[in-house]
Motif scaffolding. Structure first.
Motif, mmCIF file in Angstrom:
data_model
loop_
_atom_site.group_PDB
_atom_site.id
_atom_site.type_symbol
_atom_site.label_atom_id
_atom_site.label_comp_id
_atom_site.label_asym_id
_atom_site.label_seq_id
_atom_site.Cartn_x
_atom_site.Cartn_y
_atom_site.Cartn_z
ATOM 1 N N THR A 1 50.049 44.632 57.133
ATOM 2 C CA THR A 1 50.351 43.307 56.506
ATOM 3 C C THR A 1 49.790 43.342 54.920
ATOM 4 O O THR A 1 50.493 43.072 54.112
ATOM 5 N N HIS B 1 45.403 37.059 50.066
ATOM 6 C CA HIS B 1 45.403 35.670 50.512
ATOM 7 C C HIS B 1 46.694 35.348 50.968
ATOM 8 O O HIS B 1 46.879 34.540 51.911
ATOM 9 N N TRP C 1 47.679 35.774 54.733
ATOM 10 C CA TRP C 1 46.979 34.848 55.625
ATOM 11 C C TRP C 1 47.581 33.645 55.616
ATOM 12 O O TRP C 1 47.986 33.189 54.551
ATOM 13 N N PRO C 2 47.333 32.571 56.608
ATOM 14 C CA PRO C 2 47.783 31.312 56.447
ATOM 15 C C PRO C 2 47.179 30.499 55.363
ATOM 16 O O PRO C 2 46.057 30.756 54.838
ATOM 17 N N LYS C 3 47.709 29.531 54.754
ATOM 18 C CA LYS C 3 47.357 28.813 53.597
ATOM 19 C C LYS C 3 45.910 28.019 53.838
ATOM 20 O O LYS C 3 45.544 27.850 54.903
ATOM 21 N N LYS C 4 45.142 28.101 52.941
ATOM 22 C CA LYS C 4 43.787 27.573 52.895
ATOM 23 C C LYS C 4 42.775 28.583 53.842
ATOM 24 O O LYS C 4 41.576 27.871 54.415
ATOM 25 N N THR C 5 43.241 29.842 53.892
ATOM 26 C CA THR C 5 42.080 30.659 54.878
ATOM 27 C C THR C 5 41.246 30.816 53.888
ATOM 28 O O THR C 5 41.222 31.136 52.848
ATOM 29 N N MET D 1 46.391 34.611 63.729
ATOM 30 C CA MET D 1 46.709 34.370 62.214
ATOM 31 C C MET D 1 47.571 34.985 61.561
ATOM 32 O O MET D 1 48.423 34.457 60.739
ATOM 33 N N PRO E 1 51.435 35.570 65.116
ATOM 34 C CA PRO E 1 51.271 34.625 66.390
ATOM 35 C C PRO E 1 51.454 35.400 67.744
ATOM 36 O O PRO E 1 50.667 35.123 68.538
#
Length: 233
Positions: free
Chosen positions: A66, A156, A159-163, A210, A213
């Motif tokens: 990733t 960033h 990863w999902p937002k706000k990680t 994360m 899934p």
């Protein structure tokens, strides 16, 4: 005439020669000084380590692939981001620590250079080098020193937002510590700070979900770590 079966002192002697006195002592303490139980505990520890390494390997591959996808899509250097000396993982990263200036990417450059050498040097391909880099390398990419150069502009997005980078680094460190213990055949029992195996496995499940899934579901459905934990001698 059949030779007599070896008594316990003889059995204890060969196990101690095999494992070494200090290593065996840790298992004897857990097993109430019973050599048979200590040996069973050692075998269980290896089984648990193998189960843990399998799950960590899955999330490790997900992290590195990733990260490579994100970097490759957004890095516009002349070469692949792991080969380009101007990339944020290789370019000098000077910080002052304890009154002295230090290049925090020096270790990265040495690590990548060594991986390239093992993969054939000038003929090395990015995918080969990526597979050669340790889990520690990928954890290091998410540390505080690389927040402005790697995390904010690139990683960033993996990863999902706000990680939270801080929470993520903590999780990766927990997994990396457990991985190192398992790979060096260290005892995996005990609940000392930073050595909680169950916590490390929870982080594996969390981070894999994360990133992908379906991978999180797959590891959760196929892992043998919880079962092995419940069958401790």
């Amino acid at each position: 005439m059949t030779a007599p079966a070896p008594d316990r002192p003889v059995a204890a002697a060969w196990v101690e020669t095999w494992l070494s006195t200090p290593r065996l002592a840790r298992y004897l303490r857990e097993a109430g000084n019973d050599h048979q139980r200590a040996l069973a505990l050692y075998e269980w520890n290896l089984q648990l380590g193998a189960a843990l390494m399998r799950d960590i390997a899955h999330v490790e591959v997900a992290v590195r692939n990733t990260y490579d996808s994100v970097m490759t899509a957004r890095w516009h250097g002349v070469q692949h981001w792991l080969f380009d000396p101007t990339s944020p993982v290789l370019a000098p990263l000077w910080r002052t620590r304890r009154g002295q200036r230090a290049d925090l990417n020096a270790r990265n450059r040495a690590t990548v250079a060594d991986a390239i050498r093992r993969c054939g040097g000038a003929s090395a391909k990015p995918g080969e080098v990526i597979a050669e880099l340790s889990f520690g390398f990928w954890r290091h990419c998410t540390d505080a020193a690389h927040e402005k150069t790697l995390w904010v502009p690139y990683l960033h997005l993996a990863w999902p937002k706000k990680t939270s980078r801080v929470a993520l680094e903590r999780s990766l460190t927990t997994i990396n510590n457990a991985r190192n213990r398992a790979s060096h055949h260290e005892p995996l029992f005990g609940t000392q700070p930073g050595r909680d195996l169950a916590a490390a496995h929870r982080e594996v499940l969390c981070l894999s979900a994360m990133l992908i899934p379906e991978l999180g579901d797959y590891i959760k459905d196929t892992t043998t770590v919880p079962t092995t934990l419940t069958h401790r001698p």
